[in-house]
Design a protein around this motif. Sequence first.
Motif, mmCIF file in Angstrom:
data_model
loop_
_atom_site.group_PDB
_atom_site.id
_atom_site.type_symbol
_atom_site.label_atom_id
_atom_site.label_comp_id
_atom_site.label_asym_id
_atom_site.label_seq_id
_atom_site.Cartn_x
_atom_site.Cartn_y
_atom_site.Cartn_z
ATOM 1 N N ASP A 73 0.897 -1.079 -0.171
ATOM 2 C CA ASP A 73 0.178 -0.069 0.366
ATOM 3 C C ASP A 73 1.087 0.826 -0.513
ATOM 4 O O ASP A 73 0.843 2.185 -0.561
ATOM 5 C CB ASP A 73 -1.089 -0.003 1.373
ATOM 6 N N THR A 74 1.895 1.512 0.708
ATOM 7 C CA THR A 74 2.406 2.049 0.754
ATOM 8 C C THR A 74 4.186 3.004 0.137
ATOM 9 O O THR A 74 4.981 3.032 0.336
ATOM 10 C CB THR A 74 3.323 2.714 2.571
ATOM 11 N N SER A 75 3.674 1.715 -1.016
ATOM 12 C CA SER A 75 4.933 1.925 -2.221
ATOM 13 C C SER A 75 4.370 2.688 -2.931
ATOM 14 O O SER A 75 3.555 1.908 -3.855
ATOM 15 C CB SER A 75 5.841 0.130 -1.872
ATOM 16 N N SER A 76 5.266 2.830 -3.786
ATOM 17 C CA SER A 76 4.719 3.311 -5.515
ATOM 18 C C SER A 76 5.778 3.796 -6.224
ATOM 19 O O SER A 76 6.894 3.108 -5.943
ATOM 20 C CB SER A 76 4.187 4.840 -5.233
ATOM 21 N N ASP A 77 5.885 3.654 -7.704
ATOM 22 C CA ASP A 77 6.611 3.495 -8.577
ATOM 23 C C ASP A 77 7.560 4.829 -8.158
ATOM 24 O O ASP A 77 8.816 5.638 -8.786
ATOM 25 C CB ASP A 77 5.983 3.493 -9.645
ATOM 26 N N SER A 78 7.102 5.689 -7.728
ATOM 27 C CA SER A 78 7.715 7.637 -7.676
ATOM 28 C C SER A 78 8.163 7.055 -6.414
ATOM 29 O O SER A 78 8.786 8.338 -6.195
ATOM 30 C CB SER A 78 6.674 8.538 -8.163
ATOM 31 N N GLY A 79 8.221 6.971 -5.384
ATOM 32 C CA GLY A 79 8.264 7.106 -4.622
ATOM 33 C C GLY A 79 7.967 7.028 -3.212
ATOM 34 O O GLY A 79 8.416 7.680 -2.303
ATOM 35 N N ALA A 121 3.122 12.164 14.026
ATOM 36 C CA ALA A 121 2.798 11.480 15.154
ATOM 37 C C ALA A 121 2.356 9.722 14.580
ATOM 38 O O ALA A 121 2.045 9.099 14.978
ATOM 39 C CB ALA A 121 1.201 11.918 15.534
ATOM 40 N N GLY A 122 1.728 9.996 13.603
ATOM 41 C CA GLY A 122 1.047 8.842 12.838
ATOM 42 C C GLY A 122 1.994 8.273 12.148
ATOM 43 O O GLY A 122 1.529 6.667 11.606
ATOM 44 N N LEU A 123 3.244 8.630 11.615
ATOM 45 C CA LEU A 123 3.995 7.581 10.813
ATOM 46 C C LEU A 123 5.400 7.785 12.214
ATOM 47 O O LEU A 123 6.157 8.204 11.637
ATOM 48 C CB LEU A 123 4.515 7.951 9.384
ATOM 49 N N PRO A 124 5.683 7.296 13.287
ATOM 50 C CA PRO A 124 6.642 7.457 14.209
ATOM 51 C C PRO A 124 7.678 7.137 13.434
ATOM 52 O O PRO A 124 8.497 7.283 13.841
ATOM 53 C CB PRO A 124 5.825 6.457 15.575
ATOM 54 N N ASN A 125 7.991 5.959 12.611
ATOM 55 C CA ASN A 125 8.852 5.322 12.700
ATOM 56 C C ASN A 125 9.290 5.530 11.389
ATOM 57 O O ASN A 125 10.583 5.236 11.262
ATOM 58 C CB ASN A 125 8.791 3.505 12.648
ATOM 59 N N GLU A 126 9.093 6.007 10.676
ATOM 60 C CA GLU A 126 9.800 6.709 9.142
ATOM 61 C C GLU A 126 10.983 8.289 9.399
ATOM 62 O O GLU A 126 11.016 8.856 11.271
ATOM 63 C CB GLU A 126 8.370 7.793 8.507
ATOM 64 N N GLU A 132 9.464 14.320 5.354
ATOM 65 C CA GLU A 132 9.352 15.623 4.993
ATOM 66 C C GLU A 132 9.171 15.941 2.370
ATOM 67 O O GLU A 132 8.782 16.442 2.103
ATOM 68 C CB GLU A 132 11.721 16.325 4.504
ATOM 69 N N GLU A 133 9.535 14.405 2.881
ATOM 70 C CA GLU A 133 9.131 13.935 1.316
ATOM 71 C C GLU A 133 8.050 14.583 1.140
ATOM 72 O O GLU A 133 6.839 14.253 -0.078
ATOM 73 C CB GLU A 133 10.199 12.555 0.772
ATOM 74 N N LEU A 134 7.186 13.513 2.134
ATOM 75 C CA LEU A 134 5.212 13.067 2.374
ATOM 76 C C LEU A 134 5.224 14.733 2.257
ATOM 77 O O LEU A 134 4.386 15.175 1.606
ATOM 78 C CB LEU A 134 5.388 12.695 3.496
ATOM 79 N N VAL A 135 5.175 15.514 3.194
ATOM 80 C CA VAL A 135 5.091 17.361 3.868
ATOM 81 C C VAL A 135 5.111 17.509 2.012
ATOM 82 O O VAL A 135 4.269 18.631 1.835
ATOM 83 C CB VAL A 135 5.677 18.154 4.464
ATOM 84 N N ARG A 136 6.381 17.998 0.986
ATOM 85 C CA ARG A 136 6.519 18.060 -0.090
ATOM 86 C C ARG A 136 5.293 17.851 -1.274
ATOM 87 O O ARG A 136 4.510 18.277 -1.633
ATOM 88 C CB ARG A 136 7.697 18.153 -0.622
ATOM 89 N N ARG A 224 -6.476 3.323 8.469
ATOM 90 C CA ARG A 224 -5.198 3.425 9.054
ATOM 91 C C ARG A 224 -4.649 2.909 7.949
ATOM 92 O O ARG A 224 -3.134 3.956 7.742
ATOM 93 C CB ARG A 224 -5.351 3.127 10.279
ATOM 94 N N ARG A 225 -4.612 2.171 6.753
ATOM 95 C CA ARG A 225 -3.565 0.840 6.692
ATOM 96 C C ARG A 225 -4.171 1.348 4.265
ATOM 97 O O ARG A 225 -3.197 1.161 4.325
ATOM 98 C CB ARG A 225 -3.692 0.271 6.617
ATOM 99 N N VAL A 226 -5.118 1.568 4.683
ATOM 100 C CA VAL A 226 -4.961 1.592 3.168
ATOM 101 C C VAL A 226 -6.673 2.069 2.955
ATOM 102 O O VAL A 226 -7.484 2.373 3.099
ATOM 103 C CB VAL A 226 -5.627 -0.009 2.231
ATOM 104 N N GLY A 227 -6.462 2.989 1.405
ATOM 105 C CA GLY A 227 -7.877 3.592 0.984
ATOM 106 C C GLY A 227 -8.457 3.139 0.054
ATOM 107 O O GLY A 227 -8.314 2.159 -0.421
ATOM 108 N N TYR A 228 -9.847 3.299 -0.010
ATOM 109 C CA TYR A 228 -10.539 2.787 -0.413
ATOM 110 C C TYR A 228 -11.481 3.341 -1.869
ATOM 111 O O TYR A 228 -12.494 4.352 -1.349
ATOM 112 C CB TYR A 228 -11.997 1.702 0.124
#
Length: 268
Positions: A73-79, A121-126, A132-136, A224-228
């Motif tokens: 779920d949290t992987s993609s071709d673009s990263g 808060a939602g991704l404490p292990n990242e 910062e990549e997700l923020v951008r 929490r894990r996936v969108g529908y």
Amino acid sequence: MQEAKLRWVNLGVKIRASRERAGLSLEELAKRISLSPTMLSAMERGIRGIKRDHMERIDRTLGTGGALASAWDTSSDSGLPLWYREGAKREKAATEIRNYHPLVIPGMLQAEDYMRALLIAGLPNESHSRIEELVRGRLDRQVILEGERAPRLLAVLDGGSLRRPIGGRETMRKQLVKLLESCDKPNVTVQVIPYETEYHPGMSNAFTLYAIPNSGWLLYTETRRVGYPTMDQDAVDDYQRAFSDLMAFGLPPAASRRLIADIEGEFS
């Protein structure tokens, strides 16, 4: 193509590591998940695509608690996570977006520090770089609200989300300033359901509706894990009615803006 290959390689490494930790041979795992050893070997080596269903079956067999499906779920071709990438596509295609969230300010209206606090808060292990990549990525998505072809955004917020000091009082103050600026955009309408409201029909979950030209309405909900995403007409109609009800519970836009300004003053 190189980015797509990297995705499959990374997922294949995770499959093999999980299999070896479980003490199973490739042939044993392939038999248990009803795949040929040749196909499973290709998946582990990253030389073929991997379906989410495969990851779910491996999770169940190895008892990994959904970790592999979550990795898919949290992987993609673009990263970036797939839900970011696909969400951006829906937003660019939509002529109107109807968004409701019971707990936080929706992503399209979030200020940078606020979204960063939520992601930490939602991704404490990242890692810091990943956050910062997700923020951008989220900031880039907000650009669609600008320009001549910007979609119309209707957002209904629960009053509690305006008072929860996510990231601290100063971060929340900046978020409310950002929200006030959004209220002044001609294509953005914000309504607030007062905190004092004892009950309203949106206390269960967040959702978004997209009007897609030549396709109709698309409903998007997430866990929490996936969108529908779905265009099932019964589901779309149900959530359209819910959104209409939420708008009825909300203050008119001008009164909502005054309420946001008053609360921003409390944080100043």
